[in-house]
Write a protein that holds these residues in place. Structure first.
Motif, PDB file in Angstrom:
ATOM      1  N   SER A  92      24.361 -80.895   9.256  1.00 21.87           N
ATOM      2  CA  SER A  92      25.264 -80.576   8.152  1.00 21.87           C
ATOM      3  C   SER A  92      26.608 -81.282   8.298  1.00 21.87           C
ATOM      4  O   SER A  92      27.532 -81.027   7.531  1.00 21.87           O
ATOM      5  N   ASP A 115      35.470 -73.292  12.716  1.00 21.57           N
ATOM      6  CA  ASP A 115      35.987 -72.471  11.628  1.00 21.57           C
ATOM      7  C   ASP A 115      35.903 -71.006  11.973  1.00 21.57           C
ATOM      8  O   ASP A 115      36.813 -70.228  11.691  1.00 21.57           O
ATOM      9  N   SER A 116      34.782 -70.620  12.599  1.00 22.54           N
ATOM     10  CA  SER A 116      34.624 -69.221  12.987  1.00 22.54           C
ATOM     11  C   SER A 116      35.669 -68.827  14.009  1.00 22.54           C
ATOM     12  O   SER A 116      36.226 -67.736  13.964  1.00 22.54           O
ATOM     13  N   LYS A 154      21.068 -69.647  11.128  1.00 25.14           N
ATOM     14  CA  LYS A 154      21.375 -70.078   9.764  1.00 25.14           C
ATOM     15  C   LYS A 154      22.331 -69.102   9.113  1.00 25.14           C
ATOM     16  O   LYS A 154      22.124 -67.893   9.123  1.00 25.14           O
ATOM     17  N   GLN A 155      23.394 -69.631   8.512  1.00 21.02           N
ATOM     18  CA  GLN A 155      24.373 -68.805   7.825  1.00 21.02           C
ATOM     19  C   GLN A 155      24.077 -68.753   6.332  1.00 21.02           C
ATOM     20  O   GLN A 155      23.194 -69.458   5.827  1.00 21.02           O
ATOM     21  N   SER A 156      24.833 -67.960   5.609  1.00 27.01           N
ATOM     22  CA  SER A 156      24.613 -67.792   4.174  1.00 27.01           C
ATOM     23  C   SER A 156      24.835 -69.082   3.391  1.00 27.01           C
ATOM     24  O   SER A 156      24.260 -69.281   2.321  1.00 27.01           O
ATOM     25  N   ASP A 157      25.653 -69.992   3.920  1.00 31.87           N
ATOM     26  CA  ASP A 157      25.895 -71.269   3.240  1.00 31.87           C
ATOM     27  C   ASP A 157      24.855 -72.320   3.592  1.00 31.87           C
ATOM     28  O   ASP A 157      24.949 -73.472   3.155  1.00 31.87           O
ATOM     29  N   GLY A 158      23.847 -71.935   4.384  1.00 33.12           N
ATOM     30  CA  GLY A 158      22.777 -72.849   4.747  1.00 33.12           C
ATOM     31  C   GLY A 158      23.045 -73.663   5.995  1.00 33.12           C
ATOM     32  O   GLY A 158      22.152 -74.340   6.497  1.00 33.12           O
ATOM     33  N   LYS A 159      24.277 -73.602   6.507  1.00 29.60           N
ATOM     34  CA  LYS A 159      24.617 -74.336   7.718  1.00 29.60           C
ATOM     35  C   LYS A 159      24.327 -73.492   8.949  1.00 29.60           C
ATOM     36  O   LYS A 159      24.260 -72.270   8.872  1.00 29.60           O
ATOM     37  N   SER A 168      31.394 -75.545  11.956  1.00 26.90           N
ATOM     38  CA  SER A 168      31.327 -74.124  11.595  1.00 26.90           C
ATOM     39  C   SER A 168      31.709 -73.246  12.771  1.00 26.90           C
ATOM     40  O   SER A 168      32.304 -72.183  12.603  1.00 26.90           O
TER      41      SER A 168
END
Length: 414
Positions: free
Chosen positions: A265, A368-369, A120-125, A365
């Motif tokens: 997501s 994007d990373s 889980k990342q800081s944006d919830g995804k 994500s």
């Protein structure tokens, strides 16, 4: 006279066009960072591995690493040469059978297994992992002993054979809210038809129990099996599309990969298919692979196969090439790779088909990373000035030559 003048001008224009070729985004790759991926240049495996590298946009056509072809093997993830992080991979497939595709990496070896975690990342995804075979395969049988990544909706695990550049794919996909079965599908040139998905018969919990998932891929047919039980067959002859005058059958050289990603997501269609938002309290979510067995269609031969042309009879092919064809394949493999690399990479779909990027074995994500890492790894404007000078000089010389040719021919015409 006019004809000669036009030819001279055209020659100059062609030379000027050649001078502008090889752009990687808004820059030109240099000798020290020769490999282009999505507008960035670098020299490491993330950029230079053939499944990622863009030869037409790189420093030269030979900048991308060569494609290692299939060799029959059994990969035990308890072994030291089974897996490498992409930052450690040097392009030698004998040093690592599989390599992680992203940094930071959520893939590692633990307990004698390849473990891929969805975090889980800081944006919830969720940010997952994709691990890819370092050798390409064109037909053969691939068996994997593995477990899916969890029993929460939104968690998607995959076992895929895919050519990202052409969009050919054969897959097993696991959705966390349905751990009593696995889904099978195939795509040709990114023609995404989700109505062709077929589920396996009932299985014991795929996230808690090992099962052996097998894809048998030949020029004639694809067979999906679980624990030795065949549950689906697709024949090449059944994929003929008369309107487009072609077989819509995956036949290009591709890579075996395993992944875990956040489907919850994604766009509405993807999220519904994946079972909705991830319930993080049910974690951790770790897909793991114990072993992979690869049986190449061409035994002991790193050759590729050229499928029958669309003008051929619509019957299925007879099987393996004879010895002469195999020798020819050896000679053609490099040119076939170049042709594959030059094929159009653009992918598009409707909103309900946003799963197309997911079928590339990574979440949005993840991608994007990868782009963010590409930007971080890419040297700033003060990169190798010598390369820039050499590139600029070459371009200047070509333009000058084109102008000179035009002038001489025009003078001759008069």
């Amino acid at each position: 006279m006019k004809c000669i003048t036009f030819s001279a001008v055209a020659a100059a224009a062609l030379l000027q066009t050649a001078a502008a070729a090889g752009k990687c985004g808004d820059q030109s790759c240099g000798k020290k960072t020769p490999c282009c991926v999505r507008g960035y240049c670098n020299a490491n495996a993330m950029y230079c591995m053939p499944m990622n590298c863009e030869p037409q946009n790189s420093y030269s056509a030979n900048s991308c690493w060569d494609t290692p072809h299939c060799v029959s093997s059994k990969v035990d993830f308890g072994g030291g040469d089974a897996f490498a992080q992409i930052s450690d991979y040097n392009g030698d497939p004998s040093s690592a059978a599989f390599v992680s595709q992203f940094e930071p990496s959520n893939a590692k070896i633990g307990g004698g297994r390849l473990q891929m975690e969805l975090v889980k990342q800081s944006d919830g995804k969720g940010f997952g992992a994709t691990v890819t075979n370092t050798r390409a395969i064109q037909y053969g049988t691939v068996s994997a002993v593995m477990r899916s990544g969890g029993n929460s909706g939104g968690v998607v695990s995959s076992f895929i054979i895919r050519n990202d550049k052409l969009g050919d794919e054969i897959d097993f996909e696991f959705v966390g809210h349905e751990t009593s079965s696995v889904q099978s599908n195939y795509y040709w040139h990114d023609h995404l038809d989700y109505t062709k998905m077929v589920k396996s018969p009932s299985l014991s919990d795929t996230s808690q129990n090992d099962h052996t998932y097998q894809i048998q891929w030949t020029p004639d047919q694809i067979v999906w099996s679980v624990d030795g039980n065949e549950f689906r067959v697709v024949k090449r002859s059944e994929t003929w599309d008369a309107a487009e005058n072609t077989f819509k059958y995956p036949d290009s050289e591709a890579y075996i990969s395993f992944s875990i990603w956040d489907g919850g997501s994604g766009a509405q269609g993807t999220s519904e298919w994946a079972g909705g938002a991830i319930q993080w309290g049910q974690g951790p979510f770790i897909a793991n692979v114990k072993s992979v067995e690869i049986d190449c269609f061409y035994k002991g031969n790193e050759t590729t196969y050229t499928p029958p042309g669309d003008s051929d009879d619509h019957s299925t092919s007879s099987g393996k090439d004879d010895d002469d064809d195999k020798d020819s394949d050896d000679e053609k493999s490099a040119s076939e790779k170049d042709k594959s690399d030059d094929d159009d990479e653009d992918k598009s779909s409707d909103d309900d088909e946003d799963k197309s990027s997911d079928d590339n074995s990574s979440s949005a994500s993840d991608k994007d990373s990868a782009d963010e890492n590409a930007g971080k790894d890419e040297p700033s404007d003060d990169k190798d000035e010598t390369d820039d000078v050499n590139t600029g000089s070459a371009a200047t010389m070509l333009v000058s030559l084109g102008t000179t040719v035009a002038a001489l021919l025009m003078a001759y015409a008069f």
